[in-house]
Design a protein around this motif. Structure first.
Motif, mmCIF file in Angstrom:
data_model
loop_
_atom_site.group_PDB
_atom_site.id
_atom_site.type_symbol
_atom_site.label_atom_id
_atom_site.label_comp_id
_atom_site.label_asym_id
_atom_site.label_seq_id
_atom_site.Cartn_x
_atom_site.Cartn_y
_atom_site.Cartn_z
ATOM 1 N N VAL A 74 0.848 -1.192 0.000
ATOM 2 C CA VAL A 74 0.000 0.000 0.000
ATOM 3 C C VAL A 74 0.882 1.239 0.000
ATOM 4 N N SER A 75 0.595 2.146 -0.895
ATOM 5 C CA SER A 75 1.283 3.436 -0.942
ATOM 6 C C SER A 75 0.263 4.532 -0.667
ATOM 7 N N CYS A 113 -1.012 -4.316 -5.454
ATOM 8 C CA CYS A 113 -0.526 -3.013 -4.989
ATOM 9 C C CYS A 113 -1.661 -1.994 -5.059
ATOM 10 N N ILE A 114 -1.908 -1.325 -3.945
ATOM 11 C CA ILE A 114 -2.937 -0.294 -3.853
ATOM 12 C C ILE A 114 -2.257 1.043 -3.602
ATOM 13 N N CYS A 144 -0.621 1.185 -10.659
ATOM 14 C CA CYS A 144 -0.885 0.274 -9.544
ATOM 15 C C CYS A 144 -2.060 -0.615 -9.925
ATOM 16 N N VAL A 157 -8.156 6.676 2.496
ATOM 17 C CA VAL A 157 -7.823 5.499 3.303
ATOM 18 C C VAL A 157 -8.942 5.202 4.292
#
Length: 223
Positions: A74-75, A113-114, A144, A157
């Motif tokens: 997660v980025s 990947c989020i 992503c 988020v």
């Protein structure tokens, strides 16, 4: 990176997400570079990255992937590389010398990947590169698997966590505490990315806005 430190949008919600995942018996790890890595390591499991060239960063990230063996990456509000191989903030200022090459996790990993972003310069915005080309910004080209765009990345988020709580039918909103988290980060040098001041806010918005959004999400899911 902002004003020689780190900004509040990103870390505040990342800490909340860490708490939620830990409560659900996962093993979250913050992979980040100084100065924030030094601060988070006092309370949370942290894997420190270096700020280095692409040539030196690639084997380091490959090692990190081997060491951590993540099931999800997660980025949140992390700058992503632009087409010229450098990093910029949403105002077009070059921040390459202060930015770890986190994009390599997205390029080299085998897991989903989020990414969360709000300004167009973040990791994941490669998914909407055509749209971003219409604006006067220097966008990130890193894609992503799932991109979440919000007015403030932290708010995105919170929305995804609310969807998770609904999915598993567990009210874990008590673990989302932006006020105490913002105060903790500000006391350790965190800077608001918009005001450029060391204060408990995010992108120029008072923390009360986040608290209201979180309450609205809780009411939506559980009332």
């Amino acid at each position: 990176p902002v004003s020689g430190s780190f900004e509040s949008d990103g870390p505040i919600s990342a800490i909340s997400l860490y708490r939620v995942l830990a409560r659900l018996n996962y093993t979250p790890v913050f992979a980040c570079a100084p100065p924030i890595s030094k601060i988070l390591s006092d309370r949370y499991k942290t894997y420190e990255l270096s700020i280095d060239s692409w040539g030196k960063s690639r084997p380091a990230i490959k090692k990190a992937l081997t060491d951590l063996n993540p099931s999800l990456i997660v980025s949140i509000e992390r700058p992503g590389v632009a087409a010229d191989g450098r990093y910029y903030n949403m105002n077009g200022q070059d921040i390459t010398d202060f930015t770890a090459k986190f994009d390599l996790f997205f390029q080299d990993s085998q897991c989903p990947c989020i990414a969360f972003g709000d300004g167009g310069n973040e990791i994941g915005m490669g998914n909407v590169a055509k749209t971003l080309s219409q604006f006067d910004i220097i966008p990130s080209i890193t894609p992503c698997d799932e991109l979440v765009i919000a007015s403030v990345s932290n708010w995105g988020v919170y929305g995804v966590m609310a969807a998770l709580f609904d999915l598993i039918n567990k009210d874990l909103f008590e673990l989302i505490d932006p006020e105490s988290t913002a105060n903790y980060l500000a006391a350790n040098g965190c800077i608001d990315g918009v005001t450029k001041r060391r204060e408990a806010s995010e992108d120029g918005f008072p923390i009360a806005i986040s608290k209201a959004i979180i309450q609205q999400l809780r009411d939506l899911v559980f009332n």
